[in-house]
Design an enzyme around this catalytic site. Structure first.
Site: not given
Ligand code: ACM
Length: 649
Positions: A126, A155, A232, A287-288, A354, A379, A381, A429-431
């Site tokens: 990110r 990502d 991702h 993930d996701e 997670w 987390y 963030d 996470w660094t959004e």
């Molecule tokens: C994640 O936070 N999507 C692993």
């Protein structure tokens, strides 16, 4: 008398030099050691301190463990392995405040870790971070006995590692026109050619990554590379569109599992990655995944028919299993986020849990190793203090105390599987974290809480004591050039949320004319009348979230005079939480005949990015036993409304 004089001198010296003075130098250590036995006297460092190292037979001291003996004459370190010896030095370093304190209280410290995996995660996609930044964080990790550095290298926001066979990943997919993730994400999410003036991004060369691996190895840290699949991966398809189902750039986020080109790509990338990173594990993401296009993609459908896969979850599992086989064939193992359970877990995979801990517990039941990293505690963030005084974040509220409160062993874990719980990790996470300073601020001190949870016995944990030790650690980190959170001036939880509130509807039965949403039930049917006001985050169990309208009827038990009715909502647009469009309030004495006493329209803009609280309320002068409170959804597709309490007075 002489000794007293000496202690006074040391105390005075430390006070004068601005060093926080504690009664004993050993009781400032993070993570708190297993055992500290104090003895008489002090050891004073000279220019060439006498530190004797004794290597014990394997097993005499636990892996990574050590015995540190400080006597008036010398310091002795006993360990069975290099890591143990290294950690004894880290303990000494903390006791001496990185060399500032010259005289140590004599003691014997016997210490070893609770878990073998004590991780910290770096999202360099990110926002790209320099190699120097990563080395600096490795220094701090080592000092606090953390031993896994997880690099989220790929990502949508940028591919960050040189891959010789696929040069477009770093010539193109590592760069973007916008500096901040937010502007890029809210814009066209495009990439840019390397060398274009004014663009942002970057990647690590193989040489740089090797340098980091070596730097970390010297500090007993393994670097864990993560290559995301199957999702991702928008940046990959911008560079190599043939790897997505649509064969077009800017269309896909998941790899096409029907195409052999996908496997050729992933295996080639992983081969190059495994040449750089020598350790046991490779993280393959997982993930996701949206999986939507797989349902109509002819190649994915053909793969499902040929392999007898009944749904797209099994198609994902097919990919992960096949990749696992490949990674295993090179003598390595995979770690994946807990979604890799969907469609069946690959035989030897380790799971990083997670979305909660349920996935991890299920994986343990199935005989897999697990690293716990539940969002609620791990987390980083989320904002660490009152959102109004913090830099913009992804939302939420995760103060140091809550991170520290995490206990990885849960009652629902089968005792015969506990050995599969191999450790814990904090993720950042660094959004919303553009600069190095901001990233450091988010890590320190909260990473220290995970360091202690990963190393120390649960019985030894005590937040008040920890916080005192953290204050000293922060002094030291700041003196070493780290940007840290100002714990001393922490604001804390929303004041209203700490005190609770007495009002006429506390304990009133609530009828839900529209059912509670299972995702955010708060604390169930008593949430709106428990006198408990919600805190800074909608996920704290005090807020009730709805994707629909809200329509509830409160029974006050008897007819009473009512002068005020109000419900309090929050808005945080980042995670799609909005104010209701309007609220209507009705009262009744008999429960059949209701009179509308108010219609309150929203006046908070949906463009407001900050966290906002707003009461939708009315002053009145009526008699009522029943109060009906209706809130109309925000009108934003997929938007939530969150209510914490309906107050009647
Ligand atoms: C994640 O936070 N999507 C692993």
């Amino acid at each position: 008398m002489k000794r007293l004089y000496f202690i006074f001198l040391v105390f005075a010296l430390l006070t004068l030099t601005g060093v926080r003075v504690h009664s004993q130098t050993a009781d400032l250590i993070i993570p708190v050691p297993q055992e500290i036995r104090l003895s008489d006297g002090f050891y004073t460092f000279t220019d060439s301190p006498e530190i004797k190292t004794v290597r014990l037979k394997e097993g005499k001291v636990a892996a990574e463990g050590y015995i540190l003996e400080i006597s008036p004459k010398r310091v002795t370190i006993k360990a069975s392995d290099d890591a143990g010896e290294f950690y004894a030095h880290q303990t000494l370093r903390q006791m001496s405040r990185n060399g500032q304190v010259k005289s140590l209280q004599c003691c014997t410290i016997t210490d070893s870790p609770r878990f073998g995996y004590r991780g910290l995660h770096f999202d360099v996609s990110r926002h790209f971070r320099s190699l120097d930044f990563l080395k600096k964080q490795a220094d701090a990790m080592a000092m606090y006995k953390m031993n896994r550095m997880h690099l989220h290298l790929t990502d949508a926001a940028g591919w960050r590692i040189q891959i010789d066979a696929y040069p477009r990943l770093t010539e193109f997919a590592a760069w973007r026109p916008q500096v901040t993730w937010k502007e890029w994400w809210n814009g066209d999410r495009a990439y840019a050619e390397e060398g274009t003036p004014g663009i942002y991004g970057g990647y690590y060369t193989k040489e740089e990554m090797r340098e980091l691996v070596e730097y970390a190895r010297e500090r007993h840290i393994e670097v864990l590379p993560e290559i995301e699949m199957p999702s991702h991966s928008e940046e990959v398809f911008a560079a190599y569109p043939e790897l997505g189902c649509s064969n077009e750039p800017y269309k896909d986020c998941d790899f096409c599992v029907g195409s052999e080109k996908t496997f050729e790509f992933l295996e080639t990338v992983l081969s190059e990655v495994m040449e750089i990173f020598p350790h046991e594990y490779i993280h393959i993401g997982g993930d996701e995944a949206g999986k939507g296009r797989w349902k109509t993609c002819p190649q994915c459908q053909q793969r499902m028919r040929e392999e007898g896969l009944k749904d797209v979850d099994e198609l994902q599992s097919y990919l992960i299993r096949r990749i696992e086989k490949f990674v295993n064939s090179k003598g390595r193992k995979i770690i994946g986020w807990d979604e890799i359970l969907e469609g069946g877990l690959a035989p030897d995979a380790t799971v990083m849990s997670w979305r909660g801990t349920e996935g991890g517990i299920e994986a343990m039941r199935q005989g897999h190793d697990v690293i716990m990293s539940p969002g609620k505690y791990c987390y980083l963030d989320h904002a660490q203090d009152a959102p109004f005084k913090e830099p913009e974040s992804i939302g939420g509220y995760l103060p140091l105390e809550n991170v520290y409160g995490y206990e990885p062993v849960e009652a629902s874990m089968p005792s015969e599987s506990i050995h599969h719980l191999i450790g814990v990790q904090a993720n950042l996470w660094t959004e919303y974290i553009t600069t190095d300073e901001h990233a450091e601020y988010m890590y320190w001190p909260r990473a220290l809480a995970i360091a202690e949870t990963g190393w120390s016995r649960p019985e030894a944990k005590d937040y008040a004591d920890f916080k005192g030790r953290v204050m000293t650690a922060l002094d030291m980190l700041r003196s070493m050039g780290y940007s840290t959170f100002d714990l001393e001036n922490e604001y804390g939880e929303r004041k209203l949320a700490q005190t609770g509130m007495a009002h006429k509807a506390v304990g009133a039965a609530v009828t839900y004319n529209i059912p509670i949403n299972k995702s955010y039930p708060g604390s169930g049917e008593t949430t709106l009348t428990d006198g408990v006001i919600g805190g800074w985050t909608y996920s704290d169990g005090r807020w009730q979230g709805f994707l629909s309208d809200i329509d509830v009827t409160l029974d006050l038990g008897e007819v009473v005079p009512v002068h005020y009715v109000g419900g309090s909502f929050m808005q945080l647009t980042g995670p799609y939480v909005f104010m209701p469009k309007k609220v209507e309030i009705f009262v009744s004495e008999d429960g059949d005949n209701f009179t509308r006493i108010a219609e309150v329209w929203n006046d908070v803009s949906q463009r407001t990015e900050e966290l906002v609280f707003r009461n939708f309320d009315t002053i009145c002068d009526v008699k009522a036993r029943f109060v009906r409170y209706k809130a109309e959804s925000s009108g934003v597709h997929g938007g939530w409304i969150f209510l914490d309490e309906i107050i009647v007075n």
